[in-house]
Design a protein around this motif. Sequence first.
Motif, short mmCIF file in Angstrom:
data_model
loop_
_atom_site.label_atom_id
_atom_site.label_comp_id
_atom_site.label_asym_id
_atom_site.label_seq_id
_atom_site.Cartn_x
_atom_site.Cartn_y
_atom_site.Cartn_z
N ILE A 97 47.37 19.46 18.13
CA ILE A 97 46.38 20.46 17.69
C ILE A 97 45.21 20.47 18.68
CG2 ILE A 97 44.88 21.13 15.78
CD1 ILE A 97 46.73 19.25 14.01
N SER A 98 44.89 21.64 19.24
CA SER A 98 43.78 21.72 20.20
C SER A 98 43.34 23.17 20.31
CB SER A 98 44.23 21.19 21.57
OG SER A 98 43.26 21.47 22.55
N ARG A 99 42.07 23.46 20.01
CA ARG A 99 41.58 24.83 20.13
C ARG A 99 41.87 25.40 21.51
NH1 ARG A 99 35.18 26.16 19.68
NH2 ARG A 99 35.11 24.48 21.21
N SER A 100 41.47 24.64 22.55
CA SER A 100 41.58 25.14 23.91
C SER A 100 42.96 24.89 24.51
CB SER A 100 40.56 24.43 24.78
OG SER A 100 40.88 23.03 24.86
N GLY A 101 43.69 23.91 23.95
CA GLY A 101 44.94 23.49 24.58
C GLY A 101 44.70 22.88 25.95
N ALA A 102 43.48 22.35 26.19
CA ALA A 102 43.15 21.82 27.51
C ALA A 102 42.51 20.43 27.45
CB ALA A 102 42.20 22.79 28.23
N THR A 103 42.29 19.87 26.25
CA THR A 103 41.69 18.55 26.10
C THR A 103 42.58 17.49 26.76
OG1 THR A 103 40.81 19.31 23.98
CG2 THR A 103 40.87 16.93 24.33
N SER A 104 41.99 16.68 27.63
CA SER A 104 42.79 15.71 28.41
C SER A 104 43.69 14.85 27.54
CB SER A 104 41.88 14.75 29.17
OG SER A 104 41.06 15.43 30.04
N GLU A 105 43.09 14.28 26.45
CA GLU A 105 43.88 13.34 25.64
C GLU A 105 45.09 14.00 25.01
OE1 GLU A 105 39.76 12.11 24.62
OE2 GLU A 105 40.85 10.87 23.21
N ILE A 106 44.95 15.26 24.61
CA ILE A 106 46.08 15.97 23.99
C ILE A 106 47.15 16.27 25.05
CG2 ILE A 106 46.67 18.31 23.20
CD1 ILE A 106 46.05 16.55 20.90
N LEU A 107 46.72 16.65 26.24
CA LEU A 107 47.69 16.92 27.31
C LEU A 107 48.47 15.65 27.64
CD1 LEU A 107 45.64 19.23 29.73
CD2 LEU A 107 47.32 19.88 27.98
N ALA B 82 48.94 13.05 25.66
CA ALA B 82 49.79 12.71 24.52
C ALA B 82 51.07 13.56 24.55
CB ALA B 82 49.04 12.92 23.21
N ALA B 83 50.90 14.86 24.83
CA ALA B 83 52.05 15.77 24.87
C ALA B 83 53.03 15.33 25.96
CB ALA B 83 51.58 17.20 25.13
N GLU B 84 52.48 14.98 27.10
CA GLU B 84 53.31 14.61 28.23
C GLU B 84 54.07 13.31 27.95
OE1 GLU B 84 51.33 15.58 31.94
OE2 GLU B 84 51.95 13.56 32.53
N TRP B 85 53.36 12.36 27.33
CA TRP B 85 54.01 11.09 27.00
C TRP B 85 55.17 11.31 26.03
CZ3 TRP B 85 54.34 8.10 22.45
CH2 TRP B 85 54.88 6.82 22.64
N LEU B 86 54.91 12.13 24.99
CA LEU B 86 55.95 12.38 23.99
C LEU B 86 57.14 13.10 24.61
CD1 LEU B 86 53.59 13.44 21.08
CD2 LEU B 86 55.19 11.52 20.97
N SER C 267 44.03 29.49 22.21
CA SER C 267 43.78 30.05 23.53
C SER C 267 45.05 30.73 24.04
CB SER C 267 43.37 28.88 24.44
OG SER C 267 43.50 29.23 25.78
N THR C 268 44.88 31.83 24.73
CA THR C 268 46.05 32.43 25.39
C THR C 268 46.36 31.58 26.61
OG1 THR C 268 44.50 33.86 26.54
CG2 THR C 268 45.73 34.84 24.74
N ARG C 269 47.59 31.32 26.87
CA ARG C 269 48.06 30.56 28.02
C ARG C 269 47.37 29.20 28.18
NH1 ARG C 269 50.66 34.30 31.44
NH2 ARG C 269 50.60 32.73 33.07
N PRO C 270 47.33 28.36 27.14
CA PRO C 270 46.70 27.04 27.30
C PRO C 270 47.60 26.12 28.13
CG PRO C 270 47.77 27.18 25.17
CD PRO C 270 47.92 28.53 25.81
N PRO C 271 47.01 25.20 28.92
CA PRO C 271 47.83 24.23 29.67
C PRO C 271 48.80 23.48 28.77
CG PRO C 271 45.51 24.04 30.29
CD PRO C 271 45.57 25.02 29.16
N LEU C 272 48.40 23.19 27.53
CA LEU C 272 49.25 22.49 26.57
C LEU C 272 50.58 23.21 26.35
CD1 LEU C 272 49.53 20.16 24.50
CD2 LEU C 272 48.29 21.57 22.86
N GLY C 273 50.52 24.55 26.38
CA GLY C 273 51.71 25.36 26.15
C GLY C 273 52.80 25.14 27.19
#
Lengths: 367, 367
Positions: free
Chosen positions: A101-111, A113-117, A131-137
Amino acid sequence: MTSMTETPGRRTLSEILSQPRSWRECLNALDRQIPAVREKFQSSAEALFVGCGSSFYVAQAAESCWTHLTGQKARAAPASELLLYPELLAPKPNACRPVLISRSGATSEILKAAEWLEVERNIRTLAISCSTRPPLGQIASQSLTLTPADEQSMVMTRSFTSMLLGLELLAASVAENHAYRDSLQRLADQTEPLVEGIRAGVESFVAAHEFEDYVFLGQGPFFGIASEAMLKVKEMSCSYSQCFHTLEFRHGPKAIVSPKVLVTFFLSETGAEAEREVLEEVKGLGGVTMVVANRPERAVRRSADHLVALDLDVPEFARPAAAVIAAQLLGFYTGLKKGYDPDRPPNLSRVVVLNNSRPVGNLKEKS
Amino acid sequence: MTSMTETPGRRTLSEILSQPRSWRECLNALDRQIPAVREKFQSSAEALFVGCGSSFYVAQAAESCWTHLTGQKARAAPASELLLYPELLAPKPNACRPVLISRSGATSEILKAAEWLEVERNIRTLAISCSTRPPLGQIASQSLTLTPADEQSMVMTRSFTSMLLGLELLAASVAENHAYRDSLQRLADQTEPLVEGIRAGVESFVAAHEFEDYVFLGQGPFFGIASEAMLKVKEMSCSYSQCFHTLEFRHGPKAIVSPKVLVTFFLSETGAEAEREVLEEVKGLGGVTMVVANRPERAVRRSADHLVALDLDVPEFARPAAAVIAAQLLGFYTGLKKGYDPDRPPNLSRVVVLNNSRPVGNLKEKS
């Protein structure tokens, strides 16, 4: 700090007040997106909701709503726990469905975590952002995107409630509880005419009182709401604010009750009787109380220095998003009164990006 | 409030300082008790640690230690969540091993939780308490009793750390990790000579500073310790005190950092680098810091206004009990300085008994 032509907090206030409209637009946007992701959640795997800050509190509230609606186990965790102590959450492929969950999809810790998983553990993740086109996506296997909920201001308000409703809608879809979608639509329709009254009430209450400390109490799906209320008041007004499970407040924290402390209760119906006892005890100890409830009985009204009665004709688990509005406004007007601009809180940035790009904990950096 | 012949806080201080001795006595007492209960935990069922107040924070720390040692899933919950929203924790027979934590074994909410689990759900429970013949022992199927850790004073100090070590010892026994028992014994032996130095250091630090607010930060097994530290300072000194996961502090809560706020870090080694970044950011924002760490590197020493270096030769997950001592003393000396008697904090009672004996939530009353 504020430009001459701009009223302090103009954007934040407009985003707070726009919530019911944002919910309606997000529900419509999600109707098109959910069919593609619901299947992945129809196993008995535990849902793992992960976020930072407000998004972690979305996770807390979603954890309750998810188990209530689907009957499946769920767990909320801050992204930092997953990064630093991944073994403690023990996510196993096929036994865990992470939702990032991330409003911006750009928070370092979330990115990270996503990459690790995805990369290290080979576990498929779902991202939810505004956000449209967030890095998290680009890292997560699937995404839900709530662009109507995105904000210009620093603190999360409508993005918090809209992402929570989005996850409730997903849970209802997984559970094939079609009536619940209608109740979320009803929530938007019935909350819209209430917002101006809640705003005016909180504005007057803040103008008439001085507090040194703020406490927010809730149980079940309202605990995540109490957590988010704590953060809103802290972010927008730099006040000391805390949250607890309502009944936990008797086990020590009540030591700080005084007329300088505002104790806000998010009352449930499920736990009404036990929670009312705590409310009455706080009044008895000389505390000042704000109560957010659906249809409060007379004893509750008597113990509330400021009452927000929602009177919504929707299930209890659909109401938390509406309950938080009063606390957002409490933070907003307290901040204005203390001379801050709620659009630009001190010390904060819109997206938290770690300075350090070296590996965190057991996490290997993407090459 | 204080009798003429008694020094304020005399009992609490003596109980804080007695912790290493209490741990040693409890480990010996448990060696006789654990063989009878360990078998029940050797399935893959999830351990559910339940408590109120300090006992809930024992549960939080035990949750981490349990998963680390056994590899089994675990979850901590306040008793009130189990009572008001039992469906959210969804305890199923054979899929859940509840551990009910209570110093007195007489707290109403814990008794009701035990009764609901045993009678309504037919789920066998384990009780852990410090009292001889606690009422809880008559409801739970099995018990661990740590009488050497019981206290005369109101706030929990040695009972907190001793019950935590007791649950670590149980986890080590379930995991057949015999070396871990030795490391807990070593923890007691190595902490004993440190206690007076920690006491004198905290006493001087408190005498030299004035704070309006206290924040405690920890990750993994140290998050439960940060929670308990928050409660100790609140209970003994009626101060505003809060706790967060260390990295969560950047996502909003840091808005309150100022020279009037003491931010205490319980540093891990696992997350050392990421946690040090937060420490340095808090110093950069003008905060005052206390750091509890095992063998802090130079950069950490530089950012600590008060440093407690433990230098213990035991695994990281065995250290949380020792880390909390500094925070107990912080609460104690802050309370004395503010004119309170830490033996008798305002507003509090030793055991929380609900006034109301009617059913709570979905719970039927025992007839």
